[in-house]
Design a protein around this motif. Structure first.
Motif, PDB file in Angstrom:
ATOM      1  N   LYS A  32      30.021  14.217   6.587  1.00  0.00           N
ATOM      2  CA  LYS A  32      30.198  13.122   5.801  1.00  0.00           C
ATOM      3  C   LYS A  32      31.096  13.232   4.336  1.00  0.00           C
ATOM      4  O   LYS A  32      31.766  12.633   4.241  1.00  0.00           O
ATOM      5  CB  LYS A  32      29.337  12.080   6.026  1.00  0.00           C
ATOM      6  N   GLU A  33      30.481  14.114   3.617  1.00  0.00           N
ATOM      7  CA  GLU A  33      30.962  14.472   2.366  1.00  0.00           C
ATOM      8  C   GLU A  33      32.225  15.257   2.481  1.00  0.00           C
ATOM      9  O   GLU A  33      32.996  15.198   1.417  1.00  0.00           O
ATOM     10  CB  GLU A  33      29.806  15.492   1.549  1.00  0.00           C
ATOM     11  N   LEU A  34      32.646  15.932   3.492  1.00  0.00           N
ATOM     12  CA  LEU A  34      34.131  16.353   3.667  1.00  0.00           C
ATOM     13  C   LEU A  34      34.855  15.383   3.241  1.00  0.00           C
ATOM     14  O   LEU A  34      35.940  15.613   2.527  1.00  0.00           O
ATOM     15  CB  LEU A  34      34.351  16.874   4.812  1.00  0.00           C
ATOM     16  N   GLU A  35      34.823  13.993   3.647  1.00  0.00           N
ATOM     17  CA  GLU A  35      35.763  12.957   3.359  1.00  0.00           C
ATOM     18  C   GLU A  35      36.090  12.597   1.924  1.00  0.00           C
ATOM     19  O   GLU A  35      37.099  12.115   1.591  1.00  0.00           O
ATOM     20  CB  GLU A  35      35.392  11.701   3.959  1.00  0.00           C
ATOM     21  N   THR A  36      34.888  13.017   1.175  1.00  0.00           N
ATOM     22  CA  THR A  36      34.816  12.434  -0.258  1.00  0.00           C
ATOM     23  C   THR A  36      35.293  13.754  -1.230  1.00  0.00           C
ATOM     24  O   THR A  36      35.429  13.383  -2.368  1.00  0.00           O
ATOM     25  CB  THR A  36      33.759  11.815  -0.724  1.00  0.00           C
ATOM     26  N   ILE A  37      35.413  14.827  -0.785  1.00  0.00           N
ATOM     27  CA  ILE A  37      35.951  16.027  -1.662  1.00  0.00           C
ATOM     28  C   ILE A  37      37.333  15.871  -2.107  1.00  0.00           C
ATOM     29  O   ILE A  37      38.261  15.456  -1.555  1.00  0.00           O
ATOM     30  CB  ILE A  37      36.002  17.254  -0.589  1.00  0.00           C
ATOM     31  N   PRO A  46      44.401  20.517   3.459  1.00  0.00           N
ATOM     32  CA  PRO A  46      43.813  22.168   3.406  1.00  0.00           C
ATOM     33  C   PRO A  46      42.674  22.341   4.382  1.00  0.00           C
ATOM     34  O   PRO A  46      42.555  22.925   5.221  1.00  0.00           O
ATOM     35  CB  PRO A  46      43.824  22.445   2.155  1.00  0.00           C
ATOM     36  N   LEU A  47      41.514  21.357   4.193  1.00  0.00           N
ATOM     37  CA  LEU A  47      40.338  21.275   4.844  1.00  0.00           C
ATOM     38  C   LEU A  47      40.694  20.882   6.644  1.00  0.00           C
ATOM     39  O   LEU A  47      39.870  21.389   7.357  1.00  0.00           O
ATOM     40  CB  LEU A  47      39.187  20.484   4.106  1.00  0.00           C
ATOM     41  N   ARG A  48      41.148  19.768   6.543  1.00  0.00           N
ATOM     42  CA  ARG A  48      41.664  19.455   8.009  1.00  0.00           C
ATOM     43  C   ARG A  48      42.412  20.601   8.674  1.00  0.00           C
ATOM     44  O   ARG A  48      42.097  20.715   9.917  1.00  0.00           O
ATOM     45  CB  ARG A  48      42.645  18.303   7.923  1.00  0.00           C
ATOM     46  N   HIS A  49      43.313  21.349   8.060  1.00  0.00           N
ATOM     47  CA  HIS A  49      43.966  22.675   8.819  1.00  0.00           C
ATOM     48  C   HIS A  49      42.909  23.539   8.962  1.00  0.00           C
ATOM     49  O   HIS A  49      43.043  24.167   9.965  1.00  0.00           O
ATOM     50  CB  HIS A  49      44.887  22.969   7.913  1.00  0.00           C
ATOM     51  N   ALA A  50      41.867  23.799   8.101  1.00  0.00           N
ATOM     52  CA  ALA A  50      40.802  24.785   8.296  1.00  0.00           C
ATOM     53  C   ALA A  50      40.183  24.236   9.769  1.00  0.00           C
ATOM     54  O   ALA A  50      39.585  25.374  10.421  1.00  0.00           O
ATOM     55  CB  ALA A  50      39.982  25.004   7.139  1.00  0.00           C
TER      56      ALA A  50
END
Length: 89
Positions: A32-37, A46-50
Motif C-alpha cells: 500500500k505504501e508503494l503508492e505514496t512513495i 520505475p517501481l511499476r517497471h521493477a
C-alpha cells in the motif's frame, strides 16, 4: 473470431502479488505504501517497471532450478528500487 488465452490468468495474478511484495520488501515498505512513495497517488513508473521485470522473470522461470546461465539485468529491478530506497533509516 475472438481468441483469448486465460489459462495463466490466476498464475499471473499471483505473480503480480509476488512482484509487488518483492519490490515493497526491497524498500522496507508495505505494498500500500508503494503508492505514496514520492508523494504521488500511484506507484511510480520505475517501481511499476521493477514489478513487471520481476513478474517476467518469474513467469519465464517457473522451476526452482535451471540449466541456463542467468545474470542480473543491468539497470534492472535492483537499480529501479534503489532510486526510491530510504538510506536514512
Amino acid at each position: 473470431l475472438e481468441l483469448s488465452f486465460t489459462e495463466d490468468d490466476s498464475y499471473l495474478e499471483s505473480l503480480i502479488e509476488a512482484g509487488e511484495e518483492n519490490v515493497a520488501k526491497d524498500l522496507c515498505v508495505t505494498v500500500k505504501e508503494l503508492e505514496t512513495i514520492g508523494g504521488g497517488s500511484r506507484i511510480p513508473a520505475p517501481l511499476r517497471h521493477a514489478i513487471l521485470l520481476t513478474i517476467g522473470a518469474f513467469y519465464s522461470n517457473r522451476e526452482s532450478v535451471t540449466n541456463a546461465r542467468l545474470q542480473e539485468l543491468p539497470r534492472g529491478v535492483k537499480y529501479l528500487t534503489e532510486l526510491y530506497r530510504n538510506y536514512s533509516l
